[in-house]
Motif scaffolding. Sequence first.
Motif, mmCIF file in Angstrom:
data_model
loop_
_atom_site.group_PDB
_atom_site.id
_atom_site.type_symbol
_atom_site.label_atom_id
_atom_site.label_comp_id
_atom_site.label_asym_id
_atom_site.label_seq_id
_atom_site.Cartn_x
_atom_site.Cartn_y
_atom_site.Cartn_z
ATOM 1 N N MET A 1 0.846 -1.184 0.000
ATOM 2 C CA MET A 1 0.000 0.000 0.000
ATOM 3 C C MET A 1 0.886 1.240 0.000
ATOM 4 N N ALA A 2 0.556 2.196 -0.824
ATOM 5 C CA ALA A 2 1.389 3.389 -0.969
ATOM 6 C C ALA A 2 1.364 4.224 0.299
ATOM 7 N N THR A 3 2.461 4.880 0.545
ATOM 8 C CA THR A 3 2.549 5.753 1.716
ATOM 9 C C THR A 3 1.903 7.088 1.415
ATOM 10 N N PRO A 4 0.909 7.518 2.199
ATOM 11 C CA PRO A 4 0.276 8.807 1.948
ATOM 12 C C PRO A 4 1.235 9.935 2.234
ATOM 13 N N GLN A 5 1.102 11.006 1.530
ATOM 14 C CA GLN A 5 1.930 12.180 1.728
ATOM 15 C C GLN A 5 1.243 13.141 2.689
ATOM 16 N N ILE A 6 2.045 13.949 3.342
ATOM 17 C CA ILE A 6 1.488 14.929 4.265
ATOM 18 C C ILE A 6 0.524 15.832 3.510
ATOM 19 N N GLY A 7 -0.700 15.949 4.060
ATOM 20 C CA GLY A 7 -1.704 16.790 3.450
ATOM 21 C C GLY A 7 -2.581 16.061 2.461
ATOM 22 N N SER A 8 -2.234 14.830 2.090
ATOM 23 C CA SER A 8 -3.044 14.091 1.139
ATOM 24 C C SER A 8 -4.089 13.280 1.864
ATOM 25 N N SER A 9 -5.033 12.722 1.117
ATOM 26 C CA SER A 9 -6.054 11.873 1.706
ATOM 27 C C SER A 9 -5.463 10.507 1.993
ATOM 28 N N HIS A 10 -5.973 9.851 3.013
ATOM 29 C CA HIS A 10 -5.519 8.512 3.324
ATOM 30 C C HIS A 10 -6.064 7.540 2.298
ATOM 31 N N PRO A 11 -5.314 6.524 1.936
ATOM 32 C CA PRO A 11 -5.785 5.524 1.000
ATOM 33 C C PRO A 11 -6.873 4.648 1.605
ATOM 34 N N GLU A 12 -6.981 4.592 2.927
ATOM 35 C CA GLU A 12 -8.067 3.859 3.571
ATOM 36 C C GLU A 12 -8.368 4.557 4.876
ATOM 37 N N THR A 13 -9.529 4.292 5.455
ATOM 38 C CA THR A 13 -10.006 5.120 6.559
ATOM 39 C C THR A 13 -10.240 4.366 7.850
ATOM 40 N N SER A 14 -9.765 3.131 7.958
ATOM 41 C CA SER A 14 -9.997 2.372 9.175
ATOM 42 C C SER A 14 -9.339 3.044 10.360
ATOM 43 N N THR A 15 -10.074 3.119 11.467
ATOM 44 C CA THR A 15 -9.515 3.679 12.705
ATOM 45 C C THR A 15 -9.408 2.622 13.790
ATOM 46 N N THR A 16 -9.499 1.363 13.421
ATOM 47 C CA THR A 16 -9.385 0.293 14.397
ATOM 48 C C THR A 16 -7.985 0.285 14.980
ATOM 49 N N ILE A 275 -5.568 8.609 15.849
ATOM 50 C CA ILE A 275 -4.901 8.918 17.114
ATOM 51 C C ILE A 275 -5.875 8.760 18.274
ATOM 52 N N THR A 276 -7.111 9.176 18.065
ATOM 53 C CA THR A 276 -8.143 9.002 19.090
ATOM 54 C C THR A 276 -8.270 7.528 19.468
ATOM 55 N N SER A 277 -8.303 6.671 18.446
ATOM 56 C CA SER A 277 -8.418 5.235 18.676
ATOM 57 C C SER A 277 -7.167 4.677 19.359
ATOM 58 N N TYR A 278 -5.994 5.126 18.936
ATOM 59 C CA TYR A 278 -4.748 4.656 19.538
ATOM 60 C C TYR A 278 -4.675 5.033 21.018
ATOM 61 N N LEU A 279 -5.116 6.242 21.351
ATOM 62 C CA LEU A 279 -5.069 6.681 22.747
ATOM 63 C C LEU A 279 -6.019 5.859 23.610
ATOM 64 N N SER A 280 -7.138 5.471 23.039
ATOM 65 C CA SER A 280 -8.060 4.609 23.772
ATOM 66 C C SER A 280 -7.388 3.276 24.102
ATOM 67 N N ARG A 281 -6.686 2.726 23.119
ATOM 68 C CA ARG A 281 -5.981 1.471 23.346
ATOM 69 C C ARG A 281 -4.837 1.658 24.340
ATOM 70 N N LEU A 282 -4.147 2.799 24.270
ATOM 71 C CA LEU A 282 -3.047 3.063 25.194
ATOM 72 C C LEU A 282 -3.545 3.067 26.636
ATOM 73 N N SER A 283 -4.731 3.623 26.863
ATOM 74 C CA SER A 283 -5.294 3.619 28.216
ATOM 75 C C SER A 283 -5.466 2.197 28.723
ATOM 76 N N GLU A 284 -5.910 1.306 27.844
ATOM 77 C CA GLU A 284 -6.091 -0.093 28.233
ATOM 78 C C GLU A 284 -4.752 -0.744 28.570
ATOM 79 N N VAL A 285 -3.731 -0.447 27.778
ATOM 80 C CA VAL A 285 -2.414 -1.032 28.037
ATOM 81 C C VAL A 285 -1.867 -0.545 29.373
ATOM 82 N N ILE A 286 -1.969 0.760 29.632
ATOM 83 C CA ILE A 286 -1.473 1.292 30.904
ATOM 84 C C ILE A 286 -2.256 0.687 32.064
ATOM 85 N N GLY A 287 -3.548 0.464 31.853
ATOM 86 C CA GLY A 287 -4.345 -0.202 32.885
ATOM 87 C C GLY A 287 -3.832 -1.594 33.184
ATOM 88 N N SER A 288 -3.391 -2.301 32.156
ATOM 89 C CA SER A 288 -2.842 -3.643 32.380
ATOM 90 C C SER A 288 -1.496 -3.576 33.097
#
Length: 534
Positions: A1-16, A275-288
């Motif tokens: 998958m191509a690397t998106p450039q700064i300011g460009s649209s993401h090639p996919e939109t998953s936030t999982t 980033i919102t999704s990543y921070l949610s996961r980070l909270s879970e990791v710190i909890g563990s």
Amino acid sequence: MATPQIGSSHPETSTTPTTQLDRQPLHDPIMTDTQNVYHDADPAVGRTDTTLEDINTPYRIPVHHVFDVDTRTGFMASIEPPSRLPQQWQLWEATLDNAIQSKLQIGDKIGITEDEERVSREWRKRVRELQVLSIEELKPSAVLLRRAHLVLTYILHFYIQSIPPTEAILIPQPLSLPLLRVSQHLDIPPLLTFSDTVLYNWTHRTKRPTSPDGTPQIPEIDNLRTQTMFTNLTDEEEFYLCSARIELRGVEALEIMRLTMDETFVDDEISVRRITSYLSRLSEVIGSLKDLLLDVRKGCDPDVYYNDVRPWFRGEDSDLLKRKWVFEGVDEDPTLSQPEELSGPSAGQSSMVHVLDIFLGVDHQSSATSTQPSFMSRMQKYMPHNHRLFLNHLKTNPRPLREFVKRVECSLGDAGGRELGERYNEAVMALKEFRDAHMIIAALYILGPARRVAAKSKAGAPVTSSDGGVNPRDVGSGAAASVVMGTGGGYDVRVASPPAKVKGTGGTDLVKFLKDTRNRTQEAMIQLGSKMET
């Protein structure tokens, strides 16, 4: 998958949230390639002159073994550390073996017997009579240098802590000179550190078959044993392994940080959602991580830890009698000098905890105008040199997360921006709760035993070692304590009032330090809906 450039649209939109690469990173990973971790022949490993100038740019974090951080094991050694030095240095190994097998006792132990004092005294005499061994052939190997530092510092603490409190602390040349030289080459202080007791002090509980491609077995949370201990008690081992498990579990947090840093450079709506999704996961990791910290109660008894294990860790700045550690022979080697600060091993020396602080923007400096470094800043000097480089490099990130979240939360002014701020605050709160758990452990394992003995002494009952004796170097100025001659030539501690201050192994006022770090963590939370200051 191509690397998106700064300011460009993401090639996919998953936030999982994921800890696997879902696209090519815009910037190099923050951890080293697993094939580049232990290259003994490389001069950068273990060097004292490696600096940030060795890195290509002031903010990119390249795939390079200079940081000695592994994608699978984080700051823990990625392969099993050697359990013995080569034959040339077996004199050190044998000396340590003898100390452990002799069951040396703490010099200020309550009710220490004449026989116990004699055994310690004879062992220290043998240390003074050792040959001064050269470290020249150790220098090409960071792995062997680390083992040498571990062995020599365990001997050092056996030597110092077995000395009666009425005697000066003079470290003989056969121990002082090689230890200072090894420490100088590793750029780490000449006493026991967190890395000695945890990062480079483990073995596999169960050896597993070598993988088809020959990849060495890596450490796993449920398959660890400790190599070297003072007491060989399961309580001591569990204390070390608790920290080791936290280090290994924290590897996922490092990957989340890498993914988040990539997205801050993209800086569009999709990156904000990610980033919102990543921070949610980070909270879970710190909890563990918090859960793993509290799990120490399952295998480590508070009184056994306080009386039989913890006293061996004490550094020079934990000595109530203010005795200096004098390293003999320094004057004969112009390249060496007497150490100026010697704090014992502490959880504050864990690079993992510091990384979380840096990433979330927690500031532990005592005040904006203070010229004295905070305890957490001081503890970085006790980390492996390469790990300090890693932390220093993270601090140069031109887009720190906290400022990114504040800007986005203010500029977007919509549900997406507010959710980002909420997830960030949740991650900070998770770290604050981790420190709350640290306070619980400190109360159970240090303050509780100290106060129980103080209460018994105040009631007029005799204090014995089985009561959980207060060590004179643990008691601060808030308690009236005196060291008196006990039966059999031993020493007892009389505590007239409960200790108002108990020192941590790092030399701090323990309660104040823990409260301060917790409060400063909470202060990193951002006020949602506020305008950015200009």
